[in-house]
Structures are given as C-alpha cells and as structure tokens.
Motif scaffolding. Structure first.
Motif, PDB file in Angstrom:
ATOM      1  N   TYR A  37      25.391  52.527  35.199  1.00 57.96           N
ATOM      2  CA  TYR A  37      25.844  51.590  36.226  1.00 57.96           C
ATOM      3  C   TYR A  37      26.248  50.248  35.606  1.00 57.96           C
ATOM      4  N   ALA A  38      25.487  49.801  34.610  1.00 59.64           N
ATOM      5  CA  ALA A  38      25.819  48.534  33.948  1.00 59.64           C
ATOM      6  C   ALA A  38      27.176  48.627  33.264  1.00 59.64           C
ATOM      7  N   PHE A  39      27.426  49.753  32.596  1.00 69.38           N
ATOM      8  CA  PHE A  39      28.722  49.957  31.946  1.00 69.38           C
ATOM      9  C   PHE A  39      29.836  50.000  32.979  1.00 69.38           C
ATOM     10  N   ALA A  40      29.580  50.687  34.098  1.00 64.25           N
ATOM     11  CA  ALA A  40      30.571  50.727  35.170  1.00 64.25           C
ATOM     12  C   ALA A  40      30.859  49.326  35.696  1.00 64.25           C
ATOM     13  N   GLY A  41      29.814  48.499  35.784  1.00 64.35           N
ATOM     14  CA  GLY A  41      30.001  47.130  36.250  1.00 64.35           C
ATOM     15  C   GLY A  41      30.864  46.312  35.310  1.00 64.35           C
ATOM     16  N   VAL A  42      30.679  46.496  34.016  1.00 66.73           N
ATOM     17  CA  VAL A  42      31.501  45.779  33.029  1.00 66.73           C
ATOM     18  C   VAL A  42      32.959  46.208  33.142  1.00 66.73           C
ATOM     19  N   VAL A  43      33.180  47.512  33.235  1.00 62.98           N
ATOM     20  CA  VAL A  43      34.549  48.021  33.376  1.00 62.98           C
ATOM     21  C   VAL A  43      35.177  47.504  34.664  1.00 62.98           C
ATOM     22  N   TRP A  44      34.413  47.520  35.751  1.00 61.34           N
ATOM     23  CA  TRP A  44      34.908  47.005  37.032  1.00 61.34           C
ATOM     24  C   TRP A  44      35.318  45.539  36.907  1.00 61.34           C
ATOM     25  N   ALA A  45      34.480  44.719  36.286  1.00 54.49           N
ATOM     26  CA  ALA A  45      34.783  43.293  36.145  1.00 54.49           C
ATOM     27  C   ALA A  45      36.056  43.083  35.326  1.00 54.49           C
ATOM     28  N   LEU A  46      36.211  43.829  34.253  1.00 55.21           N
ATOM     29  CA  LEU A  46      37.412  43.705  33.422  1.00 55.21           C
ATOM     30  C   LEU A  46      38.666  44.099  34.202  1.00 55.21           C
ATOM     31  N   LEU A  47      38.571  45.189  34.961  1.00 57.97           N
ATOM     32  CA  LEU A  47      39.734  45.638  35.721  1.00 57.97           C
ATOM     33  C   LEU A  47      40.086  44.660  36.839  1.00 57.97           C
ATOM     34  N   VAL A  48      39.079  44.078  37.476  1.00 55.22           N
ATOM     35  CA  VAL A  48      39.338  43.075  38.511  1.00 55.22           C
ATOM     36  C   VAL A  48      40.066  41.877  37.911  1.00 55.22           C
ATOM     37  N   ILE A  49      39.611  41.432  36.756  1.00 52.39           N
ATOM     38  CA  ILE A  49      40.259  40.298  36.095  1.00 52.39           C
ATOM     39  C   ILE A  49      41.705  40.636  35.749  1.00 52.39           C
ATOM     40  N   LEU A  50      41.925  41.825  35.185  1.00 48.44           N
ATOM     41  CA  LEU A  50      43.282  42.232  34.826  1.00 48.44           C
ATOM     42  C   LEU A  50      44.186  42.318  36.054  1.00 48.44           C
ATOM     43  N   TYR A  51      43.633  42.844  37.138  1.00 48.73           N
ATOM     44  CA  TYR A  51      44.460  42.991  38.341  1.00 48.73           C
ATOM     45  C   TYR A  51      44.763  41.632  38.975  1.00 48.73           C
ATOM     46  N   MET A  52      43.811  40.714  38.903  1.00 46.29           N
ATOM     47  CA  MET A  52      44.063  39.367  39.408  1.00 46.29           C
ATOM     48  C   MET A  52      45.112  38.663  38.554  1.00 46.29           C
ATOM     49  N   LEU A  53      45.060  38.868  37.245  1.00 45.79           N
ATOM     50  CA  LEU A  53      46.083  38.302  36.367  1.00 45.79           C
ATOM     51  C   LEU A  53      47.456  38.886  36.690  1.00 45.79           C
ATOM     52  N   LYS A  54      47.471  40.173  36.996  1.00 42.56           N
ATOM     53  CA  LYS A  54      48.726  40.810  37.384  1.00 42.56           C
ATOM     54  C   LYS A  54      49.286  40.157  38.645  1.00 42.56           C
ATOM     55  N   ALA A  55      48.400  39.900  39.618  1.00 46.93           N
ATOM     56  CA  ALA A  55      48.840  39.293  40.869  1.00 46.93           C
ATOM     57  C   ALA A  55      49.409  37.894  40.658  1.00 46.93           C
ATOM     58  N   LEU A  84      30.983  50.677  45.303  1.00 45.34           N
ATOM     59  CA  LEU A  84      30.126  51.485  44.438  1.00 45.34           C
ATOM     60  C   LEU A  84      29.307  50.620  43.487  1.00 45.34           C
ATOM     61  N   ILE A  85      29.905  49.535  43.024  1.00 41.15           N
ATOM     62  CA  ILE A  85      29.151  48.604  42.178  1.00 41.15           C
ATOM     63  C   ILE A  85      28.030  47.965  42.999  1.00 41.15           C
ATOM     64  N   ALA A  86      28.309  47.682  44.263  1.00 38.93           N
ATOM     65  CA  ALA A  86      27.253  47.169  45.139  1.00 38.93           C
ATOM     66  C   ALA A  86      26.117  48.184  45.259  1.00 38.93           C
ATOM     67  N   GLY A  87      26.476  49.468  45.325  1.00 40.66           N
ATOM     68  CA  GLY A  87      25.445  50.505  45.371  1.00 40.66           C
ATOM     69  C   GLY A  87      24.575  50.506  44.139  1.00 40.66           C
ATOM     70  N   GLY A  88      25.168  50.208  42.997  1.00 41.02           N
ATOM     71  CA  GLY A  88      24.388  50.126  41.767  1.00 41.02           C
ATOM     72  C   GLY A  88      23.429  48.950  41.769  1.00 41.02           C
ATOM     73  N   LEU A  89      23.794  47.891  42.491  1.00 41.66           N
ATOM     74  CA  LEU A  89      22.966  46.684  42.522  1.00 41.66           C
ATOM     75  C   LEU A  89      21.804  46.775  43.508  1.00 41.66           C
ATOM     76  N   VAL A  90      21.878  47.683  44.456  1.00 36.54           N
ATOM     77  CA  VAL A  90      20.904  47.720  45.560  1.00 36.54           C
ATOM     78  C   VAL A  90      19.448  47.702  45.098  1.00 36.54           C
ATOM     79  N   PRO A  91      19.035  48.527  44.127  1.00 34.76           N
ATOM     80  CA  PRO A  91      17.606  48.525  43.766  1.00 34.76           C
ATOM     81  C   PRO A  91      17.155  47.276  43.022  1.00 34.76           C
ATOM     82  N   HIS A  92      18.086  46.466  42.541  1.00 39.84           N
ATOM     83  CA  HIS A  92      17.725  45.349  41.655  1.00 39.84           C
ATOM     84  C   HIS A  92      18.006  43.975  42.265  1.00 39.84           C
ATOM     85  N   PHE A  93      19.162  43.838  42.907  1.00 39.59           N
ATOM     86  CA  PHE A  93      19.584  42.530  43.432  1.00 39.59           C
ATOM     87  C   PHE A  93      20.131  42.736  44.848  1.00 39.59           C
TER      88      PHE A  93
END
Length: 312
Positions: A37-55, A84-93
C-alpha cells in the motif's frame, strides 16, 4: 502522462488489499500488505503530480484526451485510484482516509455523471466501444462501496453497490454485442479487454464489504463469473499479446487482484469448499500478474518507452 497510467495504482492497491485479506485468511505477514500500500501511495502521488503538470503545462493535451472516445474514460481512474489509497489509510490514519476518500469520491462522481451524460447523446463510433466504458460508473461505484464501508458507512456503500451493479449489467450487454458482432479489435486496443475481468470480482469484494461478509450464493456466483472471465482471457492471451509490452496491460491488474481478494476475505470469515480450494491458487496468480507487470513497467521506464509518445 496518459490518465490510463492510474491503472497501475489500481493494481498495486488491489494487491495490497489481497495481502490484507490473506493475512487474515492464512496468517501471512500483514506487514507485506502495508508495504505494498505504501508503494502504491508513492506511485499515486507521482502520477497525480505528473497529471497536474500536464494540466498546467500542456492543457491542450488534456482537452484532447478528454475528447477522445476511448482515452477519455481513463480520466475517471484518477478518482478511483485516490479512493483506493484512502482505503489503504483507513487502519492507520482515519481522518486522512476520510479526506482523501471525499476528494476521490467527488471527482469520481462528477466525472461519471459528466461522461455518462456525454455518452447518452449518441453519435459514437461503434469501433470505439471498449471495456473502458466500465470505468466511470462501474469501477467508480464498486470502489466507492468498498472504501465507504471500510470507513464504517455500509448503508452508503449499498447505494454505491446498486449504482455499480446495474451499470455493469447495462454496459456489459453493449460490450458483448460489440465483441460478438463487430470487427476484430485493433491490436493497440486489445489490452483494454483486461478491464472486462474486473466487474464481477470487484463487485464481489464490494458485496462482501457492504453485507458484513456473510458467504452466500450471490457472492459465490460473482466469483464464479469472474473465474469464467479469467479463463476466457487466458484463451485470448496470445491474441491480446500482439499489442506488445505496453502499460495498457495493467488493465488486467485490478480484476486479477480482486479475484484473489474476494475468496481470501470469505475464507477468513469461515467459508470452505470450492472457495477454500481456489483461494490460494487465485492469490498466487494475482501476485505473479503484478510482479510481471511491475517488471515490464521498470523495463519500459529504463528503456525510455514509458512516456515516449502520446497514445492514439
């Protein structure tokens, strides 16, 4: 940075969910799920940044993508991946999970309504009818049901499940008609068929989430239909592979991980018989699929082919 790359997050987060279920079903190390889940979160953050830069830097590319008859539906994956990233955070934050889910759900709902409204106006090329049509409403609704139930609101999840299952049945009839009667798909579009694998097993996970996890005939039926889809995909693997090693193959990842997650969750709740036999096999299969896709993606990155040109 095409929006379809958010499908990578769906596969990784889906594997994290499968490992969480496996840790309860077979007492496997739970820490593995959290690292995934942590790795998925890192990939998600990178893709969000890239997509925002694209916009910001290439807004015309974003407009072209939104107007494309196939690529447009992938934009909805940004919201699904966020939930889905929110689902990964549920047990912790918990608070962070609620905020991230709210953002992802709002984006998913707004995009689904906007895109569906456009589709209902017609004037669509029949050749552009692909499994990406599942993404705005079916994927978005089922994932909403899963995560909002994990947050403690299964009654809201039931509403989302209803939206997802009836959208699935409606879209499935259109897609099967296209597959059965239309011309063969061009090789670059064939990986999108991997999305066809997802609705039944993801729906099964959603059904377990909203219903408290009691095994019954309906959830077994959903898993059974998912296994049938999996076998058909195996039958078509050579035909689909003619597209080559492309990021679009991640379309198979969410369905492959969901079809491992649902049985594992049922086994953890005491299910037995056929599900207990198939569960470990499907779990191993899901891990192999994600490992292979990850190795392929690293190869594409290192060879400079991941972002080499816009997809047509």
């Amino acid at each position: 940075m095409p929006a379809s790359y958010f499908g990578i997050v769906l596969g990784l987060a889906g594997l994290g969910s499968a490992w969480r279920a496996a840790s309860r079903a077979w007492q496997l190390p739970g820490v593995v799920a959290e690292w995934i889940y942590a790795f998925a979160g890192v990939v998600w953050a990178l893709l969000v940044i890239l997509y925002m830069l694209k916009a910001v830097l290439a807004p015309t590319k974003l407009v072209e993508e939104a107007a494309h008859p196939v690529q447009c539906c992938f934009i909805g994956l940004a919201g699904v991946a966020t939930m889905l990233i929110a689902g990964g955070l549920v047990p912790h934050f918990r608070l962070s999970a609620e905020i991230v889910f709210a953002v992802g759900f709002a984006f998913t709902l707004i995009f689904a309504v906007w895109r569906t409204g456009g589709l209902w106006q017609g004037e669509r090329d029949h050749a552009a009818t692909t499994a990406v049509l599942y993404l705005p409403t079916v994927a978005g609704s089922f994932v909403s049901a899963i995560v909002v139930s994990a947050l403690g609101y299964p009654d809201w999840g039931q509403l989302a499940f209803g939206a997802g299952i009836f959208s699935w049945l409606a879209v499935e009839s259109v897609l099967l008609h296209r597959l059965l009667t239309g011309p063969t798909k061009a090789a670059p579009l064939r990986p999108t068929l991997g999305i066809q694998l997802a609705p039944a097993p993801v729906g099964a996970v959603a059904y377990i989430a909203i219903g408290g996890g009691v095994p019954d005939i309906f959830v077994h039926a959903l898993i059974g239909y998912g296994i049938l889809q999996l076998l058909v995909m195996a039958r078509l693997s050579h035909w689909i592979a003619q597209a080559g090693a492309v990021p679009g193959l991640w379309a198979f990842s969410f369905g492959a991980t969901a079809i491992a997650t649902a049985p594992a969750r049922l086994i953890a709740l005491g299910d037995h018989g056929a599900i207990a036999v198939l569960g470990p096999l499907l779990f191993v299969m899901a891990n192999v699929v994600i490992v292979c896709l990850t190795v392929m993606t690293l190869f594409l990155l290192l060879s400079g082919k991941m972002f080499s040109s816009p997809r047509k």
